[in-house]
Scaffold this motif. Structure first.
Motif, mmCIF file in Angstrom:
data_model
loop_
_atom_site.group_PDB
_atom_site.id
_atom_site.type_symbol
_atom_site.label_atom_id
_atom_site.label_comp_id
_atom_site.label_asym_id
_atom_site.label_seq_id
_atom_site.Cartn_x
_atom_site.Cartn_y
_atom_site.Cartn_z
ATOM 1 N N THR A 12 76.131 78.488 27.146
ATOM 2 C CA THR A 12 75.447 77.242 27.472
ATOM 3 C C THR A 12 76.164 76.567 28.636
ATOM 4 O O THR A 12 77.393 76.484 28.644
ATOM 5 N N PRO A 13 75.438 76.092 29.646
ATOM 6 C CA PRO A 13 76.094 75.434 30.774
ATOM 7 C C PRO A 13 76.929 74.248 30.313
ATOM 8 O O PRO A 13 76.569 73.524 29.390
ATOM 9 N N SER A 15 78.446 70.645 30.134
ATOM 10 C CA SER A 15 77.843 69.355 30.398
ATOM 11 C C SER A 15 78.380 68.759 31.685
ATOM 12 O O SER A 15 79.574 68.835 31.982
ATOM 13 N N ALA A 16 77.503 68.126 32.452
ATOM 14 C CA ALA A 16 77.910 67.474 33.694
ATOM 15 C C ALA A 16 78.809 66.277 33.431
ATOM 16 O O ALA A 16 79.503 65.800 34.329
ATOM 17 N N HIS A 39 71.445 69.697 27.440
ATOM 18 C CA HIS A 39 70.505 70.374 28.337
ATOM 19 C C HIS A 39 69.061 70.027 28.004
ATOM 20 O O HIS A 39 68.645 70.052 26.842
ATOM 21 N N ASP A 114 69.953 71.816 34.733
ATOM 22 C CA ASP A 114 71.281 71.218 34.703
ATOM 23 C C ASP A 114 71.727 70.691 36.055
ATOM 24 O O ASP A 114 72.777 70.061 36.156
ATOM 25 N N PRO A 117 71.153 66.391 35.550
ATOM 26 C CA PRO A 117 71.436 65.959 34.182
ATOM 27 C C PRO A 117 70.998 64.511 33.966
ATOM 28 O O PRO A 117 70.814 63.756 34.918
ATOM 29 N N ARG A 178 73.810 66.392 39.820
ATOM 30 C CA ARG A 178 74.984 66.784 39.042
ATOM 31 C C ARG A 178 76.328 66.347 39.645
ATOM 32 O O ARG A 178 77.205 65.895 38.911
#
Length: 204
Positions: A12-13, A15-16, A39, A114, A117, A178
């Motif tokens: 999972t990317p 978080s920003a 996301h 993403d 965000p 982002r």
């Protein structure tokens, strides 16, 4: 990385907001609450308003694209925000990836996900905190629930969306590029400290 790694198997990317808010939450009781919802699929659209676009949106998203400045349309699977005469943002993905079908309808479509965000701002003084950094009129009569518009907050541009009111006051969603996510979170958290709390159990 293995060539056969599936999309579902990818990490999972990050978080920003991870650098400034590892837990994804900031709260000053009686003032504001910041929440990182994680996301959310987002697709940016550009093109002319055509019958093909109307039909595609209705079929994929169950909604008619809004034509009025700042307007939004919502269905059980997605939300569509008007950004300009030929630009919209889809929040949610509908039944699978939107981009191919939208491209066939003559639209330029980019899944931004993403790269754009968002965070959720709520609380009894949420409107006052925002007003300290933008010239936008946030009075409910001028900026009602469902409205979304681009504006400047502090030193950066954001897409500000007004959601339905929550139990403790107005709820806003702020979408930001982002690289500026950390700045946005920090600015809001710092601004909250300048406002007295409505919570009598919390220090003023």
């Amino acid at each position: 990385m293995p060539d056969d790694l599936t999309k579902a198997g990818r990490p999972t990317p990050r978080s920003a907001f991870a650098e400034v808010a590892p837990g994804g939450l900031f709260e000053r009781p009686g003032v504001i609450r910041l929440h990182d919802p994680g996301h959310r699929p987002k697709t940016l659209l550009r093109g002319r308003f055509t019958p093909e676009w109307l039909a595609t949106a209705a079929g994929l998203l169950g909604i008619v694209p809004p034509e009025q400045p700042g307007a939004a349309a919502r269905s059980p699977v997605a939300e569509l925000l008007w950004l300009g005469p030929d630009e919209w943002l889809v929040l949610g993905s509908g039944p699978g990836s939107l981009a191919p079908a939208l491209l066939r309808a003559g639209l330029a479509a980019a899944e931004v996900g993403d790269g754009l965000p968002d965070l959720e701002l709520s609380g009894p003084r949420a409107r006052e905190v925002l007003a300290g950094g933008t010239a936008l009129d946030l009075h409910p009569a001028a900026f009602p629930a469902g409205r979304a518009t681009r504006t400047r907050l502090g030193r950066i541009g954001v897409l500000l969306q007004r959601a339905e009111d929550g139990a403790d006051g107005p709820v806003f969603r702020l979408h930001v590029e982002r690289p500026w996510a950390g700045y946005l979170w920090s600015w809001l958290a710092d601004a909250a400290l300048d406002h007295p709390s409505n919570d009598e159990s919390f220090p003023r």
